[in-house]
Every structure is written in structure tokens, then in C-alpha cells.
Motif scaffolding. Structure first.
Motif, short mmCIF file in Angstrom:
data_model
loop_
_atom_site.label_atom_id
_atom_site.label_comp_id
_atom_site.label_asym_id
_atom_site.label_seq_id
_atom_site.Cartn_x
_atom_site.Cartn_y
_atom_site.Cartn_z
N ARG A 148 -60.75 -91.02 -57.75
CA ARG A 148 -60.95 -91.11 -59.19
C ARG A 148 -61.57 -92.43 -59.60
O ARG A 148 -62.44 -92.48 -60.47
N VAL A 149 -61.14 -93.52 -58.98
CA VAL A 149 -61.72 -94.84 -59.27
C VAL A 149 -63.21 -94.85 -58.94
O VAL A 149 -64.03 -95.36 -59.72
N ILE A 208 -65.56 -86.05 -72.42
CA ILE A 208 -64.41 -85.29 -71.92
C ILE A 208 -64.03 -85.77 -70.52
O ILE A 208 -62.87 -86.07 -70.24
N SER A 209 -65.01 -85.84 -69.63
CA SER A 209 -64.75 -86.29 -68.26
C SER A 209 -64.30 -87.74 -68.23
O SER A 209 -63.40 -88.11 -67.47
N TRP A 210 -64.93 -88.57 -69.06
CA TRP A 210 -64.62 -89.99 -69.05
C TRP A 210 -63.18 -90.27 -69.47
O TRP A 210 -62.44 -90.98 -68.78
N ILE A 211 -62.78 -89.71 -70.59
CA ILE A 211 -61.44 -89.98 -71.12
C ILE A 211 -60.37 -89.40 -70.18
O ILE A 211 -59.37 -90.05 -69.87
N ALA A 212 -60.59 -88.16 -69.73
CA ALA A 212 -59.63 -87.54 -68.80
C ALA A 212 -59.55 -88.33 -67.50
O ALA A 212 -58.47 -88.50 -66.93
N GLY A 213 -60.68 -88.82 -67.01
CA GLY A 213 -60.71 -89.59 -65.78
C GLY A 213 -59.97 -90.91 -65.91
O GLY A 213 -59.27 -91.34 -64.98
N ILE A 214 -60.10 -91.56 -67.06
CA ILE A 214 -59.39 -92.82 -67.29
C ILE A 214 -57.88 -92.59 -67.35
O ILE A 214 -57.10 -93.34 -66.78
N VAL A 215 -57.48 -91.52 -68.05
CA VAL A 215 -56.06 -91.16 -68.13
C VAL A 215 -55.50 -90.91 -66.73
O VAL A 215 -54.42 -91.40 -66.36
N GLN A 216 -56.26 -90.16 -65.93
CA GLN A 216 -55.82 -89.85 -64.57
C GLN A 216 -55.68 -91.12 -63.73
O GLN A 216 -54.71 -91.28 -62.98
N THR A 217 -56.63 -92.04 -63.86
CA THR A 217 -56.58 -93.28 -63.10
C THR A 217 -55.39 -94.14 -63.50
O THR A 217 -54.74 -94.74 -62.65
N LEU A 218 -55.07 -94.16 -64.79
CA LEU A 218 -53.92 -94.93 -65.27
C LEU A 218 -52.61 -94.37 -64.70
O LEU A 218 -51.68 -95.14 -64.43
N TYR A 264 -59.05 -81.42 -68.12
CA TYR A 264 -57.80 -81.89 -68.73
C TYR A 264 -56.62 -81.70 -67.77
O TYR A 264 -55.77 -82.58 -67.65
N LEU A 265 -56.60 -80.56 -67.10
CA LEU A 265 -55.48 -80.27 -66.21
C LEU A 265 -55.50 -81.18 -64.98
O LEU A 265 -54.44 -81.63 -64.52
N GLU A 266 -56.69 -81.47 -64.47
CA GLU A 266 -56.77 -82.36 -63.31
C GLU A 266 -56.24 -83.75 -63.64
O GLU A 266 -55.66 -84.42 -62.78
N ALA A 267 -56.43 -84.17 -64.89
CA ALA A 267 -55.98 -85.51 -65.29
C ALA A 267 -54.48 -85.67 -65.16
O ALA A 267 -53.99 -86.77 -64.90
N VAL A 268 -53.73 -84.57 -65.32
CA VAL A 268 -52.25 -84.67 -65.29
C VAL A 268 -51.63 -83.92 -64.12
O VAL A 268 -50.41 -83.91 -63.97
N ALA A 269 -52.45 -83.30 -63.28
CA ALA A 269 -51.93 -82.49 -62.17
C ALA A 269 -51.13 -83.29 -61.16
O ALA A 269 -50.26 -82.76 -60.47
#
Length: 219
Positions: free
Chosen positions: A161-162, A182-192, A127-132
Motif C-alpha cells: 500500500r505504501v 476515491i483510491s487516494w483517500i481509501a489508500g491513505i486510510v488503509q496505510t494508517l 472502500y472494502l479493501e481499505a478496512v479488510a
């Protein structure tokens, strides 16, 4: 390991090399967010708690050690190195990154794959990596002055990330029961979050190309 995963790992590693090259060689951290680097150090520290108790492969162990050592080295350089820390733009790097930590921890306590200390910490790191990257993106937006190495650093992070999303898609269709929400949703958020940067990075590259071509024609 498939090609997408390997390319993703190498791209992630390349982003770290680019940043260390800038800090160590040029002795400058201008345009680099210390807040983001501290968050990444926390991400890797909480994710790799199994480093010395759960062996997967030499490659896996090596990559964990590299990301742990590099993240803490970058933070040390920016905080303690006499020359490097003078170039740190603390006046613009004011994102309150601690406000990201507690919500991510709370989310990890609520949504995890298994309610154990290591699994909660793993979810927290995801989760933290997604917004770091948020403090870094905000810093770039405020200064509007992206040097070549800093731009490449953020670009390679986004590309990593892509490539990992492509890795997940490949594994979903080739491995039975491969589901990691968990990884999928966080990864998509991070990519966006990288999408806006990618747009302006590409536009900026095109503008530079046009300028160079115009100069050649003029000459």
C-alpha cells in the motif's frame, strides 16, 4: 508502468506467496484471520468483474487471475482442508466483518466515479479493501503471538500500500489530469491502519536483534 507500481504489485504478490507457503507447506493457518481473507476474496471478486470483457494487457489479466485464485484458495484451505482448519483460531477471530460490508456498499452507492454497476462495484472494492485488514490486526492484537510468516504477510501487505501511494504521487506529477480521489483517500486510510502494526513489527525485530547479539556476546 513505473517502478513504484511494479514494486507494489510484486510486494502484494509476495504477501500472497508467503501466506500460501505457510498454509500449504506448514499446514497451518494459526494467526491468520479467516474474516480478512473472506473480505479480500470479496474485494477481488467485485473489482475484477471486467476480467473477460475488458482487456488491458497480459500482465493485468494475469495479476487479476492470480489474486482471484489465491484469495479463494486461501479461504477454501481455511474452511475445508482437514488439517489446516484445525489450526484456525476461531475463538479469537471474532471480528464481525459483515458490519464492514454494508457501510462500504452504501458509500459506493453514494460516492463513485460513475453510477453504473461495474463502477459502483469497483468503488465498493476500494472502500472494502481499505478496512479488510481490520480483523487480521484485531486478531494479532488479541493473541499477541505473531509468527514469522504471518508477520511478513501483514508487513508485505502494508508495504504494497505504501508503494502504491508513492506510485500515485509519481503519476500525479508526471501524468496530466491524473486524479483519483476515491483510491487516494481509501489508500491513505488503509496505510494508517497499518501504522500501529509497522511500529510494533519494527520494535519486535529490534528486540530480537538485541537478544541475538546478547547471546553471541555471552557465548
Amino acid at each position: 508502468m513505473n517502478a513504484f507500481r511494479l514494486c507494489g504489485d510484486m510486494t502484494h504478490l509476495l504477501s500472497v506467496v508467503v501466506l500460501l507457503l505457510k498454509i500449504h507447506t506448514i499446514k497451518s493457518c494459526a494467526g491468520v484471520s479467516l474474516k480478512t481473507q473472506e473480505l479480500y476474496a470479496l474485494v477481488f471478486a467485485s473489482r475484477y468483474l471486467d476480467l473477460f470483457v475488458h482487456f488491458i494487457s497480459l500482465y493485468n489479466t494475469f495479476m487479476k487471475l492470480v489474486f482471484l485464485a489465491s484469495s479463494f484458495s486461501i479461504v477454501w484451505y481455511m474452511r475445508r482442508h482437514k488439517i489446516v482448519r484445525r489450526t484456525y483460531d476461531k475463538d479469537h477471530d471474532t471480528f464481525r466483518h459483515h458490519f464492514l460490508v454494508l457501510p462500504c456498499l452504501a458509500l459506493a452507492l453514494l460516492i463513485n466515479e460513475k453510477f453504473t454497476f461495474r463502477e459502483v462495484m469497483w468503488a465498493f472494492s476500494i472502500y472494502l479493501e481499505a478496512v479488510a485488514i481490520l480483523p487480521q490486526l484485531v486478531l494479532l492484537q488479541r493473541t499477541r503471538n505473531i509468527d514469522n510468516l504471518t508477520g511478513q504477510y501483514v508487513f508485505f501487505l502494508g508495504a504494497y500500500r505504501v508503494l502504491y501511494i508513492l506510485n500515485w504521487i509519481y503519476r500525479y506529477f508526471t501524468e496530466p489530469h491524473f486524479v483519483h480521489w476515491i483510491s487516494w483517500i481509501a489508500g491513505i486510510v488503509q496505510t494508517l491502519l497499518y501504522a500501529d502494526f509497522f511500529y510494533y513489527y519494527i520494535i519486535r525485530g529490534e528486540e530480537i536483534h538485541v537478544i541475538c547479539v546478547s547471546c553471541k556476546i555471552a557465548l
